[in-house]
Design a protein around this motif. Structure first.
Motif, PDB file in Angstrom:
ATOM      1  N   LYS A 197      -7.684  -4.011   1.581  1.00 13.61           N
ATOM      2  CA  LYS A 197      -6.445  -4.280   0.843  1.00 13.61           C
ATOM      3  C   LYS A 197      -5.357  -3.252   1.162  1.00 13.61           C
ATOM      4  N   GLY A 198      -5.664  -2.321   2.061  1.00 12.85           N
ATOM      5  CA  GLY A 198      -4.690  -1.288   2.402  1.00 12.85           C
ATOM      6  C   GLY A 198      -4.455  -0.281   1.290  1.00 12.85           C
ATOM      7  N   LEU A 199      -5.398  -0.194   0.357  1.00 12.44           N
ATOM      8  CA  LEU A 199      -5.200   0.660  -0.808  1.00 12.44           C
ATOM      9  C   LEU A 199      -5.452   2.131  -0.513  1.00 12.44           C
ATOM     10  N   TYR A 200      -6.432   2.396   0.334  1.00 16.64           N
ATOM     11  CA  TYR A 200      -6.713   3.800   0.663  1.00 16.64           C
ATOM     12  C   TYR A 200      -5.523   4.431   1.387  1.00 16.64           C
ATOM     13  N   LYS A 201      -4.932   3.677   2.278  1.00 20.35           N
ATOM     14  CA  LYS A 201      -3.758   4.180   2.997  1.00 20.35           C
ATOM     15  C   LYS A 201      -2.639   4.521   2.018  1.00 20.35           C
ATOM     16  N   LYS A 202      -2.419   3.630   1.046  1.00 18.67           N
ATOM     17  CA  LYS A 202      -1.380   3.878   0.049  1.00 18.67           C
ATOM     18  C   LYS A 202      -1.734   5.081  -0.813  1.00 18.67           C
ATOM     19  N   ALA A 203      -3.015   5.208  -1.157  1.00 14.22           N
ATOM     20  CA  ALA A 203      -3.439   6.339  -1.978  1.00 14.22           C
ATOM     21  C   ALA A 203      -3.253   7.657  -1.228  1.00 14.22           C
ATOM     22  N   ARG A 204      -3.593   7.665   0.057  1.00 11.85           N
ATOM     23  CA  ARG A 204      -3.421   8.871   0.871  1.00 11.85           C
ATOM     24  C   ARG A 204      -1.942   9.237   1.018  1.00 11.85           C
ATOM     25  N   ASN A 205      -1.081   8.225   0.939  1.00 13.23           N
ATOM     26  CA  ASN A 205       0.366   8.461   1.041  1.00 13.23           C
ATOM     27  C   ASN A 205       1.022   8.685  -0.315  1.00 13.23           C
ATOM     28  N   ASN A 206       0.169   8.845  -1.346  1.00 11.95           N
ATOM     29  CA  ASN A 206       0.651   9.074  -2.717  1.00 11.95           C
ATOM     30  C   ASN A 206       1.470   7.916  -3.275  1.00 11.95           C
ATOM     31  N   ILE A 264      -0.139   5.277  -4.545  1.00 13.66           N
ATOM     32  CA  ILE A 264      -0.983   4.830  -5.655  1.00 13.66           C
ATOM     33  C   ILE A 264      -1.602   6.065  -6.295  1.00 13.66           C
ATOM     34  N   LYS A 265      -1.513   6.143  -7.602  1.00 15.51           N
ATOM     35  CA  LYS A 265      -2.107   7.250  -8.337  1.00 15.51           C
ATOM     36  C   LYS A 265      -3.407   6.799  -9.008  1.00 15.51           C
ATOM     37  N   HIS A 266      -4.261   7.758  -9.307  1.00 16.60           N
ATOM     38  CA  HIS A 266      -5.529   7.500 -10.004  1.00 16.60           C
ATOM     39  C   HIS A 266      -6.430   6.563  -9.201  1.00 16.60           C
ATOM     40  N   PHE A 267      -6.473   6.738  -7.892  1.00 21.77           N
ATOM     41  CA  PHE A 267      -7.284   5.846  -7.062  1.00 21.77           C
ATOM     42  C   PHE A 267      -8.685   6.436  -6.891  1.00 21.77           C
ATOM     43  N   THR A 268      -9.680   5.628  -7.225  1.00 20.14           N
ATOM     44  CA  THR A 268     -11.065   6.102  -7.194  1.00 20.14           C
ATOM     45  C   THR A 268     -11.475   6.553  -5.792  1.00 20.14           C
ATOM     46  N   GLY A 269     -12.055   7.741  -5.752  1.00 26.48           N
ATOM     47  CA  GLY A 269     -12.509   8.303  -4.489  1.00 26.48           C
ATOM     48  C   GLY A 269     -11.496   9.223  -3.845  1.00 26.48           C
ATOM     49  N   ILE A 270     -10.227   9.107  -4.273  1.00 26.98           N
ATOM     50  CA  ILE A 270      -9.165   9.950  -3.715  1.00 26.98           C
ATOM     51  C   ILE A 270      -8.714  10.974  -4.754  1.00 26.98           C
ATOM     52  N   ASP A 271      -8.052  10.518  -5.808  1.00 25.25           N
ATOM     53  CA  ASP A 271      -7.641  11.458  -6.844  1.00 25.25           C
ATOM     54  C   ASP A 271      -8.211  11.097  -8.217  1.00 25.25           C
ATOM     55  N   SER A 272      -9.214  10.222  -8.218  1.00 22.82           N
ATOM     56  CA  SER A 272      -9.949   9.892  -9.432  1.00 22.82           C
ATOM     57  C   SER A 272     -11.421   9.789  -9.048  1.00 22.82           C
TER      58      SER A 272
END
Length: 203
Positions: free
Chosen positions: A143-152, A154-162
């Motif tokens: 879903k391209g969510l990890y890329k968005k999370a790494r680019n800040n 998306i906040k509170h993303f499990t495995g990255i900043d949650s």
């Protein structure tokens, strides 16, 4: 706060009667794992397999539920807890209706998963840990969510900043990093057969 002046109304058809008519037990298979681990894919593949064997199931998918029932919730720790609490209650209703429910939710916190287990009876909750490393989930990133999370983005993303709290004693561990969907489905079906939860011919 719980509403007052309400009384539980017993139904005319019991859970046991529904199970007897269906000729199989009702319970929850709770798929938990990181985003991209394959929870929804696996739950739906298993649902199709069991449907073809005349076993009725229903898949509760994290994204789908957030389009309706839980569309008012975000992704803070508090909202995640409420998300799982509601799904637990819905799952309990499905079990009472005599169906097998397959839930595909990250459900990152052990306490929340235990809370769902606690509202169900014995042998009605089976935790399925869909195991896949963070590195591999990021490679897949469907879903391209990890890329968005790494680019800040998306906040509170499990495995990255949650955090994600791995199950300590899951009923089944399915390693989707090394197994195919078909192999994983067979693993779960064999588990259900071994526990006497279904009685079908495994193809």
């Amino acid at each position: 706060m719980a509403a007052s002046n309400i009384v539980w109304h017993d139904t005319s058809v019991t859970k046991e009667e529904r199970r007897s008519k269906n000729n199989y037990q009702s319970y929850v298979l709770w798929f938990t794992g990181l985003s991209g681990s394959g929870k929804s894919t696996l739950a739906n593949a298993l649902a199709r397999y069991l449907f073809e064997a005349n076993v009725q199931t229903y898949v509760l998918d994290g994204d789908n539920i957030r389009h309706g029932l839980n569309r008012d919730l975000g992704f803070t720790d508090e909202d995640r807890k409420e998300n799982i609490r509601r799904i637990g209650e819905v799952s309990k209703l499905f079990v009472d209706s005599g169906q097998i429910v397959l839930t595909a939710f990250i459900s990152p916190f052990r306490e929340d998963r235990q809370q769902v287990k606690d509202i169900l009876s014995d042998n009605e909750f089976f935790e399925v840990y869909v195991k896949c490393s963070l590195d591999q989930c990021e490679v897949r990133d469907p879903k391209g969510l990890y890329k968005k999370a790494r680019n800040n983005e998306i906040k509170h993303f499990t495995g990255i900043d949650s955090p994600y709290e791995e199950p300590e004693n899951p009923a089944i561990v399915v390693d989707t990093e090394t197994q195919s969907v078909e192999e994983s489905v067979k693993q779960i079906v064999n588990f259900l057969q071994s526990k006497g939860l279904i009685d079908i011919e495994v193809s």
